[in-house]
Write a protein that holds these residues in place. Structure first.
Motif, short mmCIF file in Angstrom:
data_model
loop_
_atom_site.label_atom_id
_atom_site.label_comp_id
_atom_site.label_asym_id
_atom_site.label_seq_id
_atom_site.Cartn_x
_atom_site.Cartn_y
_atom_site.Cartn_z
N ALA A 35 28.36 -37.59 12.93
CA ALA A 35 28.55 -38.99 13.34
C ALA A 35 27.50 -39.38 14.38
CB ALA A 35 29.96 -39.19 13.89
N SER A 36 27.17 -38.46 15.30
CA SER A 36 26.13 -38.74 16.30
C SER A 36 24.79 -38.97 15.62
CB SER A 36 26.01 -37.58 17.28
OG SER A 36 27.19 -37.44 18.01
N ARG A 79 16.54 -34.55 15.99
CA ARG A 79 17.17 -33.37 16.61
C ARG A 79 18.50 -33.04 15.93
NH1 ARG A 79 18.08 -35.12 21.43
NH2 ARG A 79 20.33 -35.03 21.41
N TYR A 80 19.33 -34.06 15.71
CA TYR A 80 20.61 -33.84 15.01
C TYR A 80 20.36 -33.41 13.57
CZ TYR A 80 23.12 -36.22 18.82
OH TYR A 80 23.65 -36.58 20.02
N ALA A 81 19.40 -34.05 12.93
CA ALA A 81 19.11 -33.75 11.52
C ALA A 81 18.70 -32.30 11.33
CB ALA A 81 18.02 -34.69 10.99
N SER A 82 17.92 -31.77 12.27
CA SER A 82 17.48 -30.38 12.13
C SER A 82 18.65 -29.41 12.24
CB SER A 82 16.39 -30.05 13.14
OG SER A 82 16.91 -30.07 14.45
N CYS A 87 24.40 -40.15 12.61
CA CYS A 87 24.50 -41.44 11.92
C CYS A 87 24.35 -42.60 12.90
CB CYS A 87 25.82 -41.54 11.16
SG CYS A 87 25.92 -40.40 9.76
N VAL A 88 24.92 -42.48 14.11
CA VAL A 88 24.78 -43.52 15.13
C VAL A 88 23.32 -43.63 15.55
CG1 VAL A 88 25.36 -44.12 17.52
CG2 VAL A 88 27.16 -43.44 15.94
N SER A 89 22.66 -42.49 15.72
CA SER A 89 21.23 -42.52 16.08
C SER A 89 20.41 -43.18 14.98
CB SER A 89 20.72 -41.10 16.33
OG SER A 89 21.36 -40.54 17.44
N TYR A 90 20.76 -42.88 13.73
CA TYR A 90 20.08 -43.50 12.60
C TYR A 90 20.26 -45.02 12.65
CZ TYR A 90 19.10 -44.97 7.83
OH TYR A 90 18.61 -45.62 6.74
N GLU A 91 21.49 -45.48 12.90
CA GLU A 91 21.74 -46.92 12.96
C GLU A 91 20.94 -47.57 14.09
OE1 GLU A 91 25.49 -49.87 12.66
OE2 GLU A 91 25.72 -48.22 14.11
#
Length: 162
Positions: A74-75, A129-132, A77-81
């Protein structure tokens, strides 16, 4: 005090083919992998919810989305948004500013960097960072072995002892 590289979850080490060949831990917690792909948290809306539904099913299929991974995803996804929203706002501003393309704005008779540039950069950094962590970047994927657990059957398959 730095203690070396961060540990890699066992599931990702297995997907990568355990390149270090060190014994895999047997006492690592094994969070519940739900039968179906989890729903996004209620606070994810718009682009964040769209991104959840774009990547969560594949992460679930790979066994990388467990109950305890919902908040970190979710973090992401929020960063993506935030990144996408800031980039879209910059694009709208750039359409009206052919010289600086919205990258600089006037503040108290001085030119300063548009705050949206910083927001987009910070959100993009967080997102990567989250994606990795989930193996969603090219570098992270390059360390994952395809077809883990499958034995290649070639014409010499029975000649060598396992």
């Amino acid at each position: 005090m730095k203690r070396g590289p961060r540990p890699i979850p066992t599931h990702l080490r297995v997907l990568r083919g355990n390149p270090s060949h060190r014994p895999l831990p047997t006492d690592e917690p094994k969070p519940l992998v739900p039968d179906d792909c989890p729903e996004p948290p209620d606070f994810l809306t718009g682009y964040a919810s769209d991104e959840w539904w774009r990547i969560a099913p594949e992460l679930h299929r790979l066994g990388l989305l467990t109950i305890v991974d919902i908040a970190p995803l979710a973090s992401y996804c929020v960063s993506y948004e935030r990144w996408k929203t800031a980039e879209e706002a910059l694009k709208r501003i750039a359409n009206n500013d052919p010289v600086m393309h919205g990258l600089m704005i006037k503040k108290d008779a001085n030119a300063v960097v548009n705050p949206l540039v910083g927001i987009a950069r910070k959100a993009a950094g967080d997102m990567v960072r989250y994606a990795s962590e989930f193996g969603l970047t090219p570098a992270a994927r390059s360390r994952i072995a395809a077809g883990v657990g499958e034995q290649e059957q070639g014409k010499f398959a029975g000649l060598l002892a396992s």
